[in-house]
Enzyme design. Structure first.
Site, mmCIF file in Angstrom:
data_model
loop_
_atom_site.group_PDB
_atom_site.id
_atom_site.type_symbol
_atom_site.label_atom_id
_atom_site.label_comp_id
_atom_site.label_asym_id
_atom_site.label_seq_id
_atom_site.Cartn_x
_atom_site.Cartn_y
_atom_site.Cartn_z
ATOM 1 N N SER A 119 58.598 -14.237 12.719
ATOM 2 C CA SER A 119 58.312 -15.660 12.875
ATOM 3 C C SER A 119 57.774 -15.975 14.261
ATOM 4 O O SER A 119 57.351 -17.096 14.510
ATOM 5 C CB SER A 119 59.572 -16.477 12.603
ATOM 6 O OG SER A 119 60.597 -16.062 13.467
ATOM 7 N N HIS A 140 53.937 -14.494 7.158
ATOM 8 C CA HIS A 140 55.168 -15.194 7.546
ATOM 9 C C HIS A 140 55.571 -16.199 6.472
ATOM 10 O O HIS A 140 54.897 -17.219 6.275
ATOM 11 C CB HIS A 140 54.975 -15.885 8.901
ATOM 12 C CG HIS A 140 56.183 -16.649 9.335
ATOM 13 N ND1 HIS A 140 56.145 -17.881 9.911
ATOM 14 C CD2 HIS A 140 57.511 -16.330 9.243
ATOM 15 C CE1 HIS A 140 57.368 -18.313 10.161
ATOM 16 N NE2 HIS A 140 58.216 -17.383 9.756
ATOM 17 N N GLU A 152 52.131 -18.135 6.328
ATOM 18 C CA GLU A 152 51.160 -18.029 7.425
ATOM 19 C C GLU A 152 50.631 -16.593 7.451
ATOM 20 O O GLU A 152 51.427 -15.649 7.539
ATOM 21 C CB GLU A 152 51.833 -18.346 8.765
ATOM 22 C CG GLU A 152 52.223 -19.807 8.916
ATOM 23 C CD GLU A 152 53.028 -20.079 10.185
ATOM 24 O OE1 GLU A 152 52.791 -21.111 10.807
ATOM 25 O OE2 GLU A 152 53.891 -19.252 10.551
ATOM 26 N N ASN A 190 56.244 -22.510 13.855
ATOM 27 C CA ASN A 190 57.256 -22.471 14.909
ATOM 28 C C ASN A 190 56.731 -22.995 16.232
ATOM 29 O O ASN A 190 57.477 -23.578 17.021
ATOM 30 C CB ASN A 190 57.822 -21.061 15.063
ATOM 31 C CG ASN A 190 58.849 -20.778 13.988
ATOM 32 O OD1 ASN A 190 59.479 -21.704 13.480
ATOM 33 N ND2 ASN A 190 59.006 -19.527 13.612
#
Ligand code: CAA
Length: 283
Positions: A119, A140, A152, A190
């Site tokens: 991540s 991800h 992702e 993130n």
């Protein structure tokens, strides 16, 4: 490229979810854990999730059995020898990730694509542990994997366009939308969301309002499915702390600096849902 056999390294929360959605989509899946006890625990979670889906009528009992029949557990990298794509979902520790990628490089056929579910860590660093750097990318997923609709795709400066295209096709085939992003800390989600979670913990630490009122405001005022403190517990405070530190180390942006309260809670073993206590009590 034609992906038929998928490998997954790690059968924790994320790995188990990836196993489930891949097998549901018709892939034969090999999942590796470090030992039989971890494998049994991970497979029990996958089975329980499929049981829930069957009870809710999203799949039939017969489909459930077929899905489970497509999943093979193992503790040996040798069982990846027929895989076309292997997705790593082990702990967020670069040394461990590199060890896994080096082992995958040895065990997988030359055409196989290797992906990381990291991540926040550098996918390029993992690629450099292999001799097939152009065949390494990030995929991800989000937690809970069976529910969250996006992946992702992380392209390093060495990932080939064909491999990105194969990653996209794989995401389509498991019914996930995909977005493409650069191999930079935290990728898209993130990089942005962690700032909100960290700012919320800091505001709570400074006494802005009760945790319940903070979360309720974000839920009812901004339509977030979970308040940021609930989300922090859901992600795991140790994972959140790790992501924040890794992002701060790379970007040197104080927005990612972990609040003291977060660090103290991690030291105290208050890790969120998984430990039974975080900002909220789950016992
Ligand atoms: N596996 C499969 N299905 C699940 C599930 C799981 N682990 N958890 C929930 N569901 C399903 C439920 O079965 C239910 O399905 P139906 O509607 O068909 O009945 C549906 O999801 C809703 O669940 P619940 O009614 O139990 O609870 P809820 O409405 O509160 O939803 C939630 C739970 C989906 C987790 C929701 O609260 C949510 O979307 N939260 C935000 C999650 C989020 O932000 N995830 C990203 C975390 S960050 C991340 O993953 C990236 C990272 O790198 C750290």
């Amino acid at each position: 490229m034609n992906i038929k056999n998928v490998g997954v390294v790690g059968c924790g929360q994320m790995g188990g979810g990836i196993v489930e959605v891949s097998a549901k989509a018709g892939y034969h899946v090999v999942v590796l854990e470090v030992n039989q006890a971890f494998l049994d625990k991970g497979m029990a979670n996958v089975t329980a999730s499929l049981d829930r889906a069957a009870k809710k009528g999203r799949i039939t009992e017969e489909e459930k059995d077929k899905i489970l029949g497509r999943i093979k557990g193992t503790t040996s990298f040798d069982d990846f020898k027929h895989c076309d794509l292997v997705i790593e979902a082990v702990i967020e520790n670069m040394e461990e990730k590199k060890r896994v990628f080096a082992a995958l490089d040895k065990a997988c056929p030359p055409h196989a694509i290797l992906a990381s579910n990291t991540s926040c860590l550098s996918v390029l660093d993992m690629a450099m542990a292999t001799r097939r750097q152009s065949q390494v990318l990030g995929l991800h997923f989000f937690n809970p994997v069976p529910v969250m609709k996006i992946v992702e795709i992380v392209k390093t400066i060495l990932t080939s366009d064909d491999v990105v295209a194969a990653g996209r096709a794989f995401c389509d085939s498991i019914d996930k939308k995909s977005v493409l992003c650069k191999d930079t800390p935290g990728f898209i989600a993130n990089r942005l969301a962690i700032i909100v979670v960290i700012a919320t913990i800091r505001a709570y630490e400074q006494g802005l309002a009760t945790k319940e009122d903070i979360d309720l405001t974000m839920k009812l005022g901004l339509n977030h499915p979970m308040g940021p403190l609930e989300l922090a517990d859901f992600i795991g405070l140790d994972t959140l702390y790790f992501i924040a530190c890794a992002m701060y180390d790379e970007l040197k942006d104080p927005a990612y600096l972990p609040p003291v309260l977060l660090k103290k809670m991690v030291i105290a073993g208050q890790l969120g849902r998984k430990s039974g206590k975080g900002f909220y009590d789950y016992k």
